[in-house]
Design a protein around this motif. Structure first.
Motif, short mmCIF file in Angstrom:
data_model
loop_
_atom_site.label_atom_id
_atom_site.label_comp_id
_atom_site.label_asym_id
_atom_site.label_seq_id
_atom_site.Cartn_x
_atom_site.Cartn_y
_atom_site.Cartn_z
N LEU A 23 0.81 -1.21 0.00
CA LEU A 23 0.00 0.00 0.00
C LEU A 23 0.85 1.27 0.00
O LEU A 23 0.33 2.37 -0.09
N ALA A 24 2.17 1.11 0.10
CA ALA A 24 3.11 2.24 0.15
C ALA A 24 2.77 3.19 1.29
O ALA A 24 2.73 4.41 1.12
N ILE A 25 2.51 2.60 2.48
CA ILE A 25 2.21 3.39 3.67
C ILE A 25 3.00 2.84 4.84
O ILE A 25 3.55 1.73 4.77
N ASN A 26 3.05 3.62 5.92
CA ASN A 26 3.78 3.15 7.10
C ASN A 26 2.83 2.46 8.08
O ASN A 26 1.62 2.38 7.84
N GLU A 27 3.38 1.98 9.20
CA GLU A 27 2.61 1.21 10.17
C GLU A 27 1.46 2.02 10.77
O GLU A 27 0.34 1.52 10.90
N THR A 28 1.73 3.26 11.13
CA THR A 28 0.69 4.10 11.73
C THR A 28 -0.42 4.38 10.72
O THR A 28 -1.61 4.37 11.08
N ASP A 29 -0.07 4.59 9.46
CA ASP A 29 -1.07 4.79 8.42
C ASP A 29 -1.98 3.57 8.30
O ASP A 29 -3.20 3.69 8.22
N LEU A 30 -1.37 2.38 8.30
CA LEU A 30 -2.13 1.14 8.20
C LEU A 30 -3.06 0.99 9.40
O LEU A 30 -4.24 0.64 9.24
N LEU A 31 -2.56 1.27 10.59
CA LEU A 31 -3.40 1.19 11.79
C LEU A 31 -4.56 2.18 11.71
O LEU A 31 -5.69 1.85 12.10
N ALA A 32 -4.29 3.38 11.22
CA ALA A 32 -5.35 4.38 11.10
C ALA A 32 -6.44 3.89 10.15
O ALA A 32 -7.64 3.99 10.47
N ILE A 33 -6.06 3.36 9.01
CA ILE A 33 -7.04 2.85 8.05
C ILE A 33 -7.83 1.71 8.67
O ILE A 33 -9.06 1.65 8.52
N ARG A 34 -7.16 0.82 9.39
CA ARG A 34 -7.87 -0.28 10.06
C ARG A 34 -8.89 0.24 11.07
O ARG A 34 -10.01 -0.26 11.14
N HIS A 35 -8.49 1.24 11.87
CA HIS A 35 -9.42 1.82 12.84
C HIS A 35 -10.62 2.46 12.14
O HIS A 35 -11.76 2.32 12.60
N LEU A 36 -10.38 3.14 11.03
CA LEU A 36 -11.48 3.77 10.30
C LEU A 36 -12.44 2.73 9.73
O LEU A 36 -13.67 2.89 9.81
N ILE A 37 -11.91 1.67 9.17
CA ILE A 37 -12.76 0.62 8.61
C ILE A 37 -13.53 -0.09 9.72
O ILE A 37 -14.72 -0.36 9.58
N LYS A 38 -12.87 -0.37 10.82
CA LYS A 38 -13.54 -1.02 11.95
C LYS A 38 -14.68 -0.15 12.48
O LYS A 38 -15.78 -0.65 12.74
N ALA A 39 -14.44 1.15 12.61
CA ALA A 39 -15.48 2.06 13.08
C ALA A 39 -16.64 2.12 12.08
O ALA A 39 -17.81 2.10 12.48
N GLU A 40 -16.30 2.16 10.82
CA GLU A 40 -17.33 2.19 9.78
C GLU A 40 -18.23 0.96 9.86
O GLU A 40 -19.45 1.07 9.80
N ARG A 41 -17.62 -0.19 10.03
CA ARG A 41 -18.39 -1.44 10.13
C ARG A 41 -19.26 -1.45 11.39
O ARG A 41 -20.30 -2.10 11.41
N ALA A 42 -18.84 -0.74 12.44
CA ALA A 42 -19.61 -0.67 13.69
C ALA A 42 -20.63 0.46 13.65
O ALA A 42 -21.35 0.67 14.62
N GLY A 43 -20.68 1.19 12.54
CA GLY A 43 -21.61 2.30 12.41
C GLY A 43 -21.20 3.54 13.18
O GLY A 43 -22.02 4.40 13.48
N GLU A 44 -19.91 3.65 13.50
CA GLU A 44 -19.40 4.80 14.24
C GLU A 44 -18.76 5.80 13.29
O GLU A 44 -18.26 5.44 12.23
N SER A 45 -18.75 7.05 13.71
CA SER A 45 -18.03 8.10 13.00
C SER A 45 -16.81 8.46 13.83
O SER A 45 -16.89 8.57 15.05
N ILE A 46 -15.70 8.66 13.17
CA ILE A 46 -14.46 9.00 13.86
C ILE A 46 -13.93 10.32 13.33
O ILE A 46 -13.83 10.52 12.12
N GLY A 47 -13.57 11.18 14.25
CA GLY A 47 -12.90 12.43 13.91
C GLY A 47 -11.43 12.33 14.25
O GLY A 47 -10.96 11.34 14.83
N PRO A 48 -10.68 13.36 13.92
CA PRO A 48 -9.24 13.35 14.20
C PRO A 48 -8.89 13.15 15.68
O PRO A 48 -7.94 12.43 15.99
N THR A 49 -9.67 13.73 16.58
CA THR A 49 -9.36 13.59 18.00
C THR A 49 -9.51 12.15 18.45
O THR A 49 -8.64 11.61 19.17
#
Length: 175
Positions: free
Chosen positions: A51-77
């Motif tokens: 994906l040409a990304i670093n570890e933190t980027d990958l973790l961020a994407i995983r958190h966003l996808i997980k939240a999306e699947r749970a019906g949650e919205s995530i902001g930067p904070t």
């Protein structure tokens, strides 16, 4: 004459004080866990490279996808808190992921000053392409276990998480 405390452990003995080297020992279990963690880390490095990304980027994407699947919205904070990084680091991370097309940002529905962050369809597709087959193989392995074995594995891993975090399993489960 040296004291027992000063004696060096035998070569290759990572877990001092444990008896036995056979396949049914606690040492064999811990070695299998160590080997699994090494293989998992290698899989994550391959995914990051694909994906040409670093570890933190990958973790961020995983958190966003997980939240999306749970019906949650995530902001930067919230993302900062989940990743354990500063707001400045999160701002750089979001700018980087937006520039590569992995995330999109939109104003919060109620507080227009706030943002909601989403993984883009591109991020979903790239993760599926990079991890879909391996995740299916992992599911197949887990499904091949008996119910009793699944429960034993879950119990064991939960207990290991507790041991590794000094009892703070809530922190371990957020990662």
């Amino acid at each position: 004459m040296s004291s027992p405390a000063a004696a060096s452990p035998p070569a290759g003995s990572y877990w001092n004080g444990m008896d036995g080297e056979g396949p049914d020992t606690a040492i064999a279990v811990l070695k299998a866990v160590r080997d699994f963690r090494r293989i998992d880390a290698a899989m994550r490095r391959r995914t990051q490279a694909a994906l040409a990304i670093n570890e933190t980027d990958l973790l961020a994407i995983r958190h966003l996808i997980k939240a999306e699947r749970a019906g949650e919205s995530i902001g930067p904070t919230e993302l900062s808190a989940r990743l354990g990084i500063t707001s400045a680091a999160t701002a750089k991370l979001l700018a980087r992921l937006a520039s590569t097309g992995h995330i999109s940002r939109e104003p919060h529905a109620v507080d227009r000053r706030a943002q909601i962050v989403h993984a883009t369809p591109r991020a979903h597709q790239e993760l599926t392409r990079a991890l879909g087959a391996v995740h299916q193989r992992m599911i197949d392995v887990a499904e091949d276990l008996s119910i009793a074995d699944r429960r034993a594995v879950v119990c064991f891993l939960d207990a290991m998480g507790t041991a590794m975090t000094g009892g703070d399993t809530a922190r371990a489960k957020r990662s």
